[in-house]
Design an enzyme around this catalytic site. Structure first.
Site, short mmCIF file in Angstrom:
data_model
loop_
_atom_site.label_atom_id
_atom_site.label_comp_id
_atom_site.label_asym_id
_atom_site.label_seq_id
_atom_site.Cartn_x
_atom_site.Cartn_y
_atom_site.Cartn_z
N VAL A 63 0.89 -1.21 0.00
CA VAL A 63 0.00 0.17 0.06
C VAL A 63 0.79 1.21 -0.18
CG1 VAL A 63 -1.82 1.05 1.30
CG2 VAL A 63 -2.10 -1.37 1.12
N GLY A 108 4.51 3.98 2.93
CA GLY A 108 4.14 2.61 2.55
C GLY A 108 4.29 1.64 3.51
N LYS A 109 3.71 0.58 3.12
CA LYS A 109 4.19 -0.65 3.92
C LYS A 109 3.69 -1.76 2.86
CE LYS A 109 4.76 -1.04 8.10
NZ LYS A 109 5.85 -0.99 8.92
N GLY A 110 4.39 -2.88 3.15
CA GLY A 110 3.97 -4.11 2.39
C GLY A 110 3.79 -5.19 3.23
N ASP A 149 11.02 -5.41 8.19
CA ASP A 149 9.65 -4.95 9.11
C ASP A 149 9.94 -6.43 9.76
OD1 ASP A 149 7.69 -2.71 9.63
OD2 ASP A 149 6.66 -4.56 9.77
#
Ligand code: GLU
Length: 420
Positions: A63, A108-110, A149
């Protein structure tokens, strides 16, 4: 899509925080709407050859909350509970975090829904490379820069770098951060988040007129962030009496040693059974008396069930989103806990990621001392700015930190205008 996102409890929490801040800032309707929702939500199905000959399809998400202030920045998470709502919430928090720290990035993050503990390293490599290949058209040093992460580390970043660089036909280290140092990762990046948490805890102790040496701490989570927070707190002369992870919780009145505990975890897979300690209940551990309580695991662990019972003086949020909104209200009402909100407290990681990207773009490298000194300067500035803002606006640190972060983004949106 809005309804789907809002039905996720983690996104609901991030959106609820945003609404509160938007009211506080009196954002106009247009800017409010544009700031709240993610720009891009990408979903990938990822077929992978498993070691036993089967093919398994995993789902991966990325995202990109905003590209208005620069490329998107944020981690890639491997965890069985990953879903699009959680990833969108984490992307939104990254957005306010980068803005609060003055980094030229959007958030953002995945995430890939998988349990890395059940996957061999070769399966993890195939899964990571497949994701990198699928996502390559949508990332890049000026578009979206990933980092480790929960459940991922520098090796995963090396695989992404290699897959992306092979596709481009040239070495592109600046496409990811948190890489191994031999692949132009930055000195100090591995310990940056935990180091920042411990550093900010000492700044909060100073503000409360409490001595750092001998201050007691409890840490939930002993992954990259938790373990380096313990290591740095040890180095400052603080006593970390309790630590927990998925295997259980352990306690030692005299304090736990980060190096020995890390060795034990490497051998056994968890903190449970560490020789210099007694086992305790992980939920009860959070309620024990201490100077600094550090949730360094996942979201929503400080809730309305335990917030009133906490006996810490400082709550240092090393995880993203560890405190629910009802718990926040209880903590604010109590008024006896110094809250270091997540988007400041754990910002050491993304700040050194920014340093890594800058070094990469310049094909230059700084020493560890340079990196950590620059990090402390930046964290200290953000900490002092936040306290000043909270004093001026008579608000708590959660609202203050989010307000500074959201306000910078809102101004950029307003100035850039709406096309067409
Ligand atoms: N995953 C980390 C975070 O949540 C670091 C992100 C980055 O370095 O880009 O802040």
């Amino acid at each position: 899509m809005k309804e789907q996102l809002l039905s996720d409890p983690v996104f609901g929490m991030a959106a609820g925080q945003f609404d509160r801040v938007a009211d506080f800032l009196n954002l106009n309707q247009s800017v409010r709407e544009r700031c709240k929702w993610p720009k891009r939500i990408l979903t990938f199905s990822l077929p992978v050859h498993m070691d036993d000959g089967r093919t398994e399809v995993f789902f991966g998400y990325r995202v990109q909350h905003h590209l208005s202030r620069g490329p998107v920045k944020g981690g890639l998470r491997f965890h069985p509970k990953v879903n699009v709502g959680e990833v969108a919430a984490l992307a939104m928090w990254m957005n306010w975090k980068c803005s609060l720290m003055g980094l030229p990035y959007g958030g953002g993050k995945g995430g890939i829904t998988c349990d890395p503990r059940d996957l061999s390293m070769t399966e993890q490599e195939r899964l990571t490379r497949r994701f990198a290949q699928e996502i390559s058209p949508f990332i890049g040093p000026e578009i979206d820069v990933m980092a480790p992460d929960v459940g991922t580390n520098s090796q995963h970043m090396a695989w992404i770098l290699d897959t992306y660089s092979t596709r481009e036909g040239r070495f592109v280290p600046e496409v990811v951060t948190g890489k191994p140092v031999e692949l132009q990762g930055s000195e100090g990046r591995t310990q940056a988040t935990g180091h920042g948490v411990a550093f900010l805890a000492t700044r909060a102790l100073n503000k409360l007129d409490l001595p750092v040496a001998g201050a007691t701490a409890i840490v939930q989570g002993f992954g990259n962030v938790g373990s380096y927070a313990v290591e740095t707190m040890n180095a400052y002369g603080m006593k970390v009496q309790g630590v927990s992870d998925v295997s259980g919780a352990i306690w030692n009145d005299k304090g736990l040693d980060a190096f020995k505990l890390r060795e034990h975890v490497a051998q056994t897979g968890g903190v449970a059974g560490f020789p210099d300690s007694e086992p305790i209940d992980p939920d009860e551990m959070l309620l024990r008396e201490c100077d600094v309580l550090v949730p360094a695991a996942l979201e929503r662990v400080i809730t309305e069930k335990n917030a009133a019972k906490l006996r810490c003086k400082i709550l240092a949020e090393a995880a993203n989103g560890p405190t629910t909104q009802p718990a926040d209200a209880i903590i604010e009402e109590r008024g006896d806990i110094f809250l270091l909100p997540d988007i400041l407290c754990n910002a050491g990681g993304v700040t050194v990621s920014y340093f890594e990207w800058v070094q990469n773009l310049q094909r230059f490298s700084w020493s560890k001392v340079e990196v950590l000194t620059k990090l402390e300067t930046k964290l200290n500035q953000a900490f002092e700015n936040l306290l000043h803002f909270c004093e001026q606006n008579k608000c708590g640190t959660r609202l203050g930190a989010l307000a500074i972060g959201v306000d910078n983004v809102a101004r950029v949106k307003q100035t850039r205008g709406l096309f067409p």
